[in-house]
Design a protein around this motif. Structure first.
Motif, PDB file in Angstrom:
ATOM      1  N   ASP A  25       4.919  -4.486  -0.732  1.00  0.00           N
ATOM      2  CA  ASP A  25       3.515  -4.381  -0.315  1.00  0.00           C
ATOM      3  C   ASP A  25       3.351  -3.209   0.639  1.00  0.00           C
ATOM      4  O   ASP A  25       4.062  -3.119   1.638  1.00  0.00           O
ATOM      5  N   PHE A  26       2.375  -2.345   0.356  1.00  0.00           N
ATOM      6  CA  PHE A  26       2.052  -1.220   1.231  1.00  0.00           C
ATOM      7  C   PHE A  26       0.542  -1.226   1.436  1.00  0.00           C
ATOM      8  O   PHE A  26      -0.217  -0.871   0.545  1.00  0.00           O
ATOM      9  N   PHE A  27       0.102  -1.695   2.601  1.00  0.00           N
ATOM     10  CA  PHE A  27      -1.318  -1.784   2.915  1.00  0.00           C
ATOM     11  C   PHE A  27      -1.620  -0.891   4.109  1.00  0.00           C
ATOM     12  O   PHE A  27      -1.235  -1.191   5.232  1.00  0.00           O
ATOM     13  N   LEU A  28      -2.305   0.185   3.873  1.00  0.00           N
ATOM     14  CA  LEU A  28      -2.667   1.141   4.910  1.00  0.00           C
ATOM     15  C   LEU A  28      -4.135   1.534   4.708  1.00  0.00           C
ATOM     16  O   LEU A  28      -4.510   2.685   4.662  1.00  0.00           O
ATOM     17  N   PHE A  29      -4.969   0.524   4.534  1.00  0.00           N
ATOM     18  CA  PHE A  29      -6.382   0.737   4.211  1.00  0.00           C
ATOM     19  C   PHE A  29      -7.237   0.808   5.480  1.00  0.00           C
ATOM     20  O   PHE A  29      -6.854   0.341   6.545  1.00  0.00           O
ATOM     21  N   HIS A  30      -8.394   1.431   5.334  1.00  0.00           N
ATOM     22  CA  HIS A  30      -9.397   1.541   6.399  1.00  0.00           C
ATOM     23  C   HIS A  30      -8.827   2.033   7.719  1.00  0.00           C
ATOM     24  O   HIS A  30      -8.932   1.398   8.760  1.00  0.00           O
ATOM     25  N   THR A  31      -8.164   3.176   7.643  1.00  0.00           N
ATOM     26  CA  THR A  31      -7.747   3.913   8.827  1.00  0.00           C
ATOM     27  C   THR A  31      -8.452   5.262   8.693  1.00  0.00           C
ATOM     28  O   THR A  31      -9.419   5.364   7.957  1.00  0.00           O
ATOM     29  N   TYR A  89       2.020  -3.903  -4.650  1.00  0.00           N
ATOM     30  CA  TYR A  89       0.670  -3.780  -4.086  1.00  0.00           C
ATOM     31  C   TYR A  89       0.604  -2.519  -3.233  1.00  0.00           C
ATOM     32  O   TYR A  89       1.394  -2.365  -2.306  1.00  0.00           O
ATOM     33  N   PHE A  90      -0.330  -1.639  -3.536  1.00  0.00           N
ATOM     34  CA  PHE A  90      -0.486  -0.379  -2.815  1.00  0.00           C
ATOM     35  C   PHE A  90      -1.964  -0.197  -2.522  1.00  0.00           C
ATOM     36  O   PHE A  90      -2.774  -0.138  -3.433  1.00  0.00           O
ATOM     37  N   ASP A  91      -2.330  -0.143  -1.230  1.00  0.00           N
ATOM     38  CA  ASP A  91      -3.747  -0.025  -0.856  1.00  0.00           C
ATOM     39  C   ASP A  91      -3.909   0.984   0.265  1.00  0.00           C
ATOM     40  O   ASP A  91      -3.494   0.755   1.393  1.00  0.00           O
ATOM     41  N   VAL A  92      -4.512   2.112  -0.067  1.00  0.00           N
ATOM     42  CA  VAL A  92      -4.855   3.122   0.925  1.00  0.00           C
ATOM     43  C   VAL A  92      -6.352   3.423   0.854  1.00  0.00           C
ATOM     44  O   VAL A  92      -6.804   4.495   1.240  1.00  0.00           O
ATOM     45  N   ASN A  93      -7.111   2.479   0.382  1.00  0.00           N
ATOM     46  CA  ASN A  93      -8.559   2.611   0.262  1.00  0.00           C
ATOM     47  C   ASN A  93      -9.189   2.779   1.647  1.00  0.00           C
ATOM     48  O   ASN A  93      -8.688   2.269   2.627  1.00  0.00           O
ATOM     49  N   GLY A  94     -10.304   3.485   1.716  1.00  0.00           N
ATOM     50  CA  GLY A  94     -11.030   3.613   2.970  1.00  0.00           C
ATOM     51  C   GLY A  94     -10.461   4.646   3.917  1.00  0.00           C
ATOM     52  O   GLY A  94     -10.656   4.552   5.124  1.00  0.00           O
ATOM     53  N   ASN A  95      -9.741   5.626   3.405  1.00  0.00           N
ATOM     54  CA  ASN A  95      -9.223   6.743   4.188  1.00  0.00           C
ATOM     55  C   ASN A  95      -9.908   8.021   3.719  1.00  0.00           C
ATOM     56  O   ASN A  95     -10.736   7.991   2.808  1.00  0.00           O
TER      57      ASN A  95
END
Length: 138
Positions: free
Chosen positions: A83-89, A107-113
């Protein structure tokens, strides 16, 4: 953190029997960091390149913080990450091609950057991906 292991910080880390409980940073029996769960923790600054030393990391959840800068290429050393969650930064720049080494990623989430550029074709190597959420804005 020394060589991807916890160094002299007992009490901050645990073995994480119930990861989704109150634990923030968790280690395996060798003291290597396996879980980082710091969503909405008020973090600011950039992601250090030393993160690449955490080669036993399985879960990295650091979304909803005031981080900026780029995603370090050294994260490519996380070949066991699930899991890699780095969203909304406020991260910017491009997705590093080194991310192709994350061959266990589900799972990979970098949405909101504020990421830019093209999606690296190298992430086509992600054969275990279940959910990928990203928006390239420029």
């Amino acid at each position: 953190l020394k060589d991807g292991r916890v160094d002299g910080a007992e009490g901050t880390f645990s073995s994480c029997p119930g990861f989704f409980g109150s634990a923030l940073l968790c280690t395996n029996g060798d003291g290597q960091i396996t879980h980082v769960h710091l969503e909405r923790a008020g973090l600011s600054g950039t992601l250090p390149t030393l993160l690449g030393l955490m080669t036993a990391i399985l879960h990295f959840r650091v979304g909803n913080n005031a981080l900026h800068g780029t995603i370090p290429t050294e994260i490519g050393a996380w070949t066991s990450i699930v899991d890699f969650f780095l969203f909304h930064t406020a991260l910017s720049g491009t997705l590093p091609t080194e991310l192709s080494a994350l061959t266990s990623i589900q799972y990979f989430d970098v949405n909101g950057n504020a990421l830019s550029g093209t999606l690296p074709s190298e992430i086509g190597a992600w054969t275990t991906i279940y959910n990928c959420s990203l928006i390239i804005t420029r």
